[in-house]
Design a protein around this motif. Structure first.
Motif, PDB file in Angstrom:
ATOM      1  N   HIS A 225       0.674  -1.170   0.208  1.00  0.00           N
ATOM      2  CA  HIS A 225      -0.211   0.018   0.356  1.00  0.00           C
ATOM      3  C   HIS A 225       0.892   1.118  -0.434  1.00  0.00           C
ATOM      4  CE1 HIS A 225      -3.448  -1.202   0.356  1.00  0.00           C
ATOM      5  NE2 HIS A 225      -3.348  -2.709   0.852  1.00  0.00           N
ATOM      6  N   ALA A 226       2.118   1.068   0.768  1.00  0.00           N
ATOM      7  CA  ALA A 226       3.015   2.489   1.069  1.00  0.00           C
ATOM      8  C   ALA A 226       3.882   3.023  -0.184  1.00  0.00           C
ATOM      9  CB  ALA A 226       4.173   2.534   1.493  1.00  0.00           C
ATOM     10  N   LEU A 227       4.053   1.304  -1.329  1.00  0.00           N
ATOM     11  CA  LEU A 227       4.240   1.298  -2.366  1.00  0.00           C
ATOM     12  C   LEU A 227       3.424   1.760  -3.425  1.00  0.00           C
ATOM     13  CD1 LEU A 227       6.590  -1.998  -2.829  1.00  0.00           C
ATOM     14  CD2 LEU A 227       7.920   0.573  -2.276  1.00  0.00           C
ATOM     15  N   CYS A 228       2.428   1.946  -3.827  1.00  0.00           N
ATOM     16  CA  CYS A 228       1.028   2.038  -4.576  1.00  0.00           C
ATOM     17  C   CYS A 228       1.072   3.639  -4.167  1.00  0.00           C
ATOM     18  CB  CYS A 228      -0.363   1.115  -4.918  1.00  0.00           C
ATOM     19  SG  CYS A 228       0.600  -0.200  -5.274  1.00  0.00           S
TER      20      CYS A 228
ATOM     21  N   TYR B 267       0.573  12.498  -9.783  1.00  0.00           N
ATOM     22  CA  TYR B 267       0.024  13.907  -9.749  1.00  0.00           C
ATOM     23  C   TYR B 267       1.274  14.573  -8.996  1.00  0.00           C
ATOM     24  CZ  TYR B 267      -4.497  11.610  -8.819  1.00  0.00           C
ATOM     25  OH  TYR B 267      -5.445  11.354  -8.680  1.00  0.00           O
ATOM     26  N   GLN B 268       2.351  14.277  -9.008  1.00  0.00           N
ATOM     27  CA  GLN B 268       3.430  15.396  -8.801  1.00  0.00           C
ATOM     28  C   GLN B 268       3.910  15.302 -10.526  1.00  0.00           C
ATOM     29  OE1 GLN B 268       5.589  13.948  -5.922  1.00  0.00           O
ATOM     30  NE2 GLN B 268       5.143  16.175  -4.428  1.00  0.00           N
ATOM     31  N   GLU B 269       3.794  14.971 -11.066  1.00  0.00           N
ATOM     32  CA  GLU B 269       4.735  14.506 -12.591  1.00  0.00           C
ATOM     33  C   GLU B 269       5.881  14.284 -13.199  1.00  0.00           C
ATOM     34  OE1 GLU B 269       3.261  17.878 -14.727  1.00  0.00           O
ATOM     35  OE2 GLU B 269       0.708  17.721 -14.556  1.00  0.00           O
ATOM     36  N   ARG B 270       6.210  13.587 -11.999  1.00  0.00           N
ATOM     37  CA  ARG B 270       7.798  12.778 -11.792  1.00  0.00           C
ATOM     38  C   ARG B 270       8.307  11.811 -12.239  1.00  0.00           C
ATOM     39  NH1 ARG B 270       8.156  13.550  -4.389  1.00  0.00           N
ATOM     40  NH2 ARG B 270      10.268  12.408  -5.286  1.00  0.00           N
ATOM     41  N   VAL B 271       7.667  11.957 -13.682  1.00  0.00           N
ATOM     42  CA  VAL B 271       7.834  11.110 -14.350  1.00  0.00           C
ATOM     43  C   VAL B 271       8.856   9.729 -14.556  1.00  0.00           C
ATOM     44  CG1 VAL B 271       7.463   9.989 -16.209  1.00  0.00           C
ATOM     45  CG2 VAL B 271       6.965  12.346 -16.435  1.00  0.00           C
ATOM     46  N   ASP B 272      10.372  10.040 -13.998  1.00  0.00           N
ATOM     47  CA  ASP B 272      11.333   9.425 -13.792  1.00  0.00           C
ATOM     48  C   ASP B 272      11.107   8.432 -13.106  1.00  0.00           C
ATOM     49  OD1 ASP B 272      12.347  10.395 -16.818  1.00  0.00           O
ATOM     50  OD2 ASP B 272      13.705  11.290 -15.587  1.00  0.00           O
ATOM     51  N   GLU B 273      10.644   9.028 -12.243  1.00  0.00           N
ATOM     52  CA  GLU B 273      10.614   8.221 -10.408  1.00  0.00           C
ATOM     53  C   GLU B 273       9.478   7.343 -10.465  1.00  0.00           C
ATOM     54  OE1 GLU B 273      12.353  11.097  -7.359  1.00  0.00           O
ATOM     55  OE2 GLU B 273      10.788  12.164  -8.315  1.00  0.00           O
ATOM     56  N   LEU B 274       8.281   7.517 -11.233  1.00  0.00           N
ATOM     57  CA  LEU B 274       7.405   7.186 -11.585  1.00  0.00           C
ATOM     58  C   LEU B 274       7.576   5.253 -12.225  1.00  0.00           C
ATOM     59  CD1 LEU B 274       3.859   6.440 -10.951  1.00  0.00           C
ATOM     60  CD2 LEU B 274       3.721   7.889 -12.426  1.00  0.00           C
ATOM     61  N   ASP B 275       8.233   6.355 -13.080  1.00  0.00           N
ATOM     62  CA  ASP B 275       8.328   5.049 -14.330  1.00  0.00           C
ATOM     63  C   ASP B 275       9.263   3.402 -13.975  1.00  0.00           C
ATOM     64  OD1 ASP B 275       7.115   5.782 -16.024  1.00  0.00           O
ATOM     65  OD2 ASP B 275       8.556   7.251 -17.538  1.00  0.00           O
TER      66      ASP B 275
ATOM     67  N   LEU C  21       6.668  -2.869  -8.802  1.00  0.00           N
ATOM     68  CA  LEU C  21       5.684  -2.856  -9.389  1.00  0.00           C
ATOM     69  C   LEU C  21       5.220  -4.495 -10.088  1.00  0.00           C
ATOM     70  CD1 LEU C  21       3.642  -0.087  -8.148  1.00  0.00           C
ATOM     71  CD2 LEU C  21       4.499  -2.174  -6.520  1.00  0.00           C
ATOM     72  N   GLU C  22       5.671  -4.491 -11.431  1.00  0.00           N
ATOM     73  CA  GLU C  22       5.081  -5.594 -12.393  1.00  0.00           C
ATOM     74  C   GLU C  22       5.658  -6.655 -11.826  1.00  0.00           C
ATOM     75  OE1 GLU C  22       5.811  -4.347 -16.621  1.00  0.00           O
ATOM     76  OE2 GLU C  22       4.361  -2.442 -16.571  1.00  0.00           O
TER      77      GLU C  22
ATOM     78  N   LEU D 108      -2.613  -2.865  -6.265  1.00  0.00           N
ATOM     79  CA  LEU D 108      -2.120  -3.340  -7.281  1.00  0.00           C
ATOM     80  C   LEU D 108      -2.280  -2.716  -9.117  1.00  0.00           C
ATOM     81  CD1 LEU D 108       1.271  -3.116  -8.134  1.00  0.00           C
ATOM     82  CD2 LEU D 108       0.185  -6.144  -8.616  1.00  0.00           C
ATOM     83  N   GLY D 109      -3.884  -3.232  -9.477  1.00  0.00           N
ATOM     84  CA  GLY D 109      -4.136  -3.059 -10.257  1.00  0.00           C
ATOM     85  C   GLY D 109      -5.242  -1.454 -10.279  1.00  0.00           C
ATOM     86  N   ALA D 110      -5.349  -1.410  -9.234  1.00  0.00           N
ATOM     87  CA  ALA D 110      -6.160   0.408  -9.397  1.00  0.00           C
ATOM     88  C   ALA D 110      -5.139   1.010  -9.522  1.00  0.00           C
ATOM     89  CB  ALA D 110      -6.819   0.435  -8.340  1.00  0.00           C
TER      90      ALA D 110
END
Length: 486
Positions: free
Chosen positions: A223-226, A234-242, A248-249, A262-264
Motif C-alpha cells: 500500500h505504501a509503494l502504491c 500527481y506531481q508529474e515526477r515521471v522518471d521516479e514513477l516509471d 511493481l510489475e 496494485l491493479g487500481a
C-alpha cells in the motif's frame, strides 16, 4: 444480521414533521415509499439542509442509509442527533445498535442495545433489542469482550477516516489518524491513509516522510509503494514513477486486497494492460468488489481493448453510483459544462464560468430551481455579462477567476482542479458573507496554494511579485482562503 430482517423493516417507519423544508421531505418520502432509496435520500438530505435543527429529518435519512447498507454513515447521522439535536430520542440507541451489529462491532451494538432497554423497558423496539442481544449471544460471552474492544475501536476509526478522506475533509482525517497511530504504532494502514490525507492537504513532504517511515519499518509494504506511485503521478515526477512502476510489475501479491490495490494503481497511472490483468484475475476468482473496483476494471478493460468487459463493469458502477452516468471511459468528451443537480456547487459555478468564457449567452435563460442562492447570484451576474458597475463580492470573486484564466486556461483539463478549488472557496466564503476585497492578492493566494498542492517549487515572494502585491498581504489572504477549504 440479514438485509430485510425484521429489525431493518421496523426501522423503515415514517416520521411526521412540519418544517419549511416540508416539500423536499414529502418528495423524499414519496420516493422512499416507492422503493427509490437513492433519490429518497437525496431529497431528505436537501430537506435537512433547509431545516438543520429538525432531528426527525436526519433520523429518516439515517434509516434510509441503513436500508441501503451505509451503516457507518447512518450512525454518524444518528450520533449527531443524539449529541447535538435531541438527546431525549432514546430510540436512536436501538437504531445504532442495529447498525453496529451489521458492521460486526458487537461491543458497540451491545452497549447501545442495553442503553435503549435501560431507557425503554417497554418501548416500541424493546422486543427487537432483546432479539438483537440474543442473536449476538452477548449475555454468555461478556467476559470475552474486553480483548476485542481495541479491535472494534480500530475498525470504527478506520471507517471514519476513510469517510473523511472520501469527503475531502483532510484536516479532520489527519487529526483522527494521528490519534490512531499514536495508540496503535504498528497499524500500517493508518499510516498509509494519513500519508494520503497529508498529500491531498498539500503537505507533500510530510506525506512522503510517512511513507518512507512505513517502508523503513515494514519493507515491501504494498500500500505504501502504491501510494508513493500515486504521489509521483500527481506531481508529474515521471522518471521516479516509471522506475517504481517497473519494480511493481514484478510483484506477485497473494491477498485479494493487494491485487486490487496494485491493479487500481496501474490503471490510475495509465498502465492499463497490467491493470486489466490483475483486476480481471480477481473477477475470475469470484471477487465481488464495490463500485470503485468496477470503475477501474472498466477503465483498464476499455483502454486495453476489452470492450464487452468494460461495458459490463460500467453497468456495475452505475448500479451503485448512478450519478456516474455520462462519465464512461469511452466517453472521451464528457459534457463537463452541462449543469446537473448531481454536481457539487463548485462544479456548477465552474461550468458557468467556462460557459461565459466561451461566449455562451444566458440572456434568455433562467437559473435551475436546484441552484443555491450563491449560484443564482453568479448566474445573474454572468447573464448581465459581468457588469463592471457591479462591485458585489460575487463580482470580485469572478474577477479573481478572470485573472487566474490569464495564466491557467480554464478550458484545459489540467487546470480543472485549480478552478474547482477556487469556486469551492467562492461558494463557502459567499455563504459566510466574505467580501473578496483584494482581487490581486486573492489571485496570488489561490495560485500559490494550488502550486503547493501540486508540489511545484515556488516561493511566496515570486508569486506575490507576479501579481503586484506584498508577500505579507498575500500571506493574509492565504490564511483567509484556508478557512474555506476542506
Amino acid at each position: 444480521m440479514k438485509k430485510g430482517s425484521k429489525k431493518t423493516e421496523r426501522m423503515g417507519k415514517v416520521y411526521p414533521f412540519n418544517p419549511t423544508g416540508e416539500s423536499y421531505y414529502r418528495r423524499g418520502m414519496a420516493m422512499y415509499q416507492r422503493g427509490q432509496l437513492d433519490k429518497a435520500l437525496k431529497y431528505i438530505l436537501r430537506a435537512h439542509e433547509l431545516e438543520p435543527a429538525e432531528p426527525m429529518i436526519l433520523v429518516q435519512a439515517a434509516i434510509i442509509e441503513t436500508e441501503i447498507g451505509e451503516f457507518a454513515s447512518s450512525n454518524d447521522r444518528l450520533r449527531h442527533v443524539l449529541n447535538k439535536l435531541d438527546p431525549s430520542m432514546s430510540e436512536i440507541h436501538y437504531f445504532m445498535a442495529n447498525n453496529f451489529a451489521h458492521l460486526g462491532l458487537f461491543q458497540e451494538a451491545y452497549k447501545h442495545a442495553t442503553a435503549y432497554l435501560d431507557l425503554n423497558e417497554d418501548g416500541e423496539f424493546a422486543e427487537d433489542a432483546e432479539d438483537l442481544l440474543e442473536l449476538m449471544s452477548l449475555e454468555e460471552e461478556e467476559e470475552e469482550w474486553d480483548e476485542d474492544l481495541d479491535q472494534d475501536e480500530l475498525i470504527m476509526h478506520q471507517e471514519q477516516a476513510g469517510k473523511l478522506l472520501a469527503e475531502g475533509k483532510f484536516k479532520e482525517a489527519i487529526e483522527l489518524l494521528e490519534e490512531v497511530i499514536e495508540r496503535f504504532p504498528d497499524y500500517w494502514s493508518a499510516y498509509n491513509n494519513l500519508a494520503l490525507a497529508y498529500f491531498y492537504f498539500g503537505e507533500t513532504e510530510q506525506a512522503t516522510a510517512l511513507l518512507t517511515e512505513v517502508l523503513n519499518r515494514n519493507p515491501g509494504n504494498l500500500h505504501a509503494l502504491c501510494n508513493l506511485a500515486v504521489f509521483y503521478h500527481y506531481q508529474e515526477r515521471v522518471d521516479e514513477l516509471d522506475q517504481l512502476m517497473d519494480a511493481l510489475e514484478s510483484v506477485r501479491p497473494f491477498l485479494y486486497e493487494h491485487r486490487f490495490k496494485l491493479g487500481a494503481t496501474f490503471a490510475l497511472v495509465g498502465r492499463h494492460e497490467k491493470a486489466y490483468g490483475w483486476l480481471k484475475s480477481l473477477v475470475k476468482r469470484g471477487f465481488e468488489g464495490d463500485a470503485g473496483f468496477y470503475f477501474w476494471l472498466s477503465h483498464s478493460a476499455w483502454h486495453s481493448g476489452h470492450k464487452k468487459v468494460a461495458e459490463d463493469a460500467w453497468k456495475r458502477v452505475l448500479d451503485e453510483q448512478p450519478e456516474k452516468q455520462g462519465h464512461e471511459p469511452w466517453n472521451t468528451k464528457p459534457e463537463d459544462d452541462a449543469l446537473s443537480e448531481e454536481m457539487y456547487p463548485e462544479e456548477r459555478l465552474f461550468s458557468l464560468f467556462k460557459a461565459s468564457m466561451a461566449g455562451s449567452s444566458l440572456a434568455d435563460e433562467v437559473p435551475p430551481a436546484y441552484f443555491t442562492s450563491v449560484e443564482e447570484e453568479y448566474f445573474n451576474l454572468l447573464r448581465n455579462h459581468g457588469d463592471r458597475m457591479d462591485q458585489s463580492p460575487i463580482h470580485r470573486a469572478h474577477e479573481v477567476a478572470l485573472l487566474l484564466n490569464r495564466s491557467f486556461d480554464a478550458a484545459l483539463e489540467e487546470n480543472k482542479g485549480l478552478y474547482y478549488m477556487w469556486f469551492h472557496i467562492v461558494f463557502f466564503a459567499s455563504e459566510e458573507q466574505y467580501g473578496f476585497k483584494n482581487i490581486p492578492a486573492l489571485t496570488a493566494a489561490v495560485e500559490y496554494s494550488w502550486k503547493k498542492v501540486r508540489a511545484h517549487r515556488v516561493s511566496q515572494k515570486e508569486v506575490a511579485q507576479k501579481h503586484g502585491v506584498s508577500t505579507a498581504t498575500m500571506r493574509k489572504y492565504i490564511n483567509d482562503i484556508q478557512n474555506f477549504l476542506p
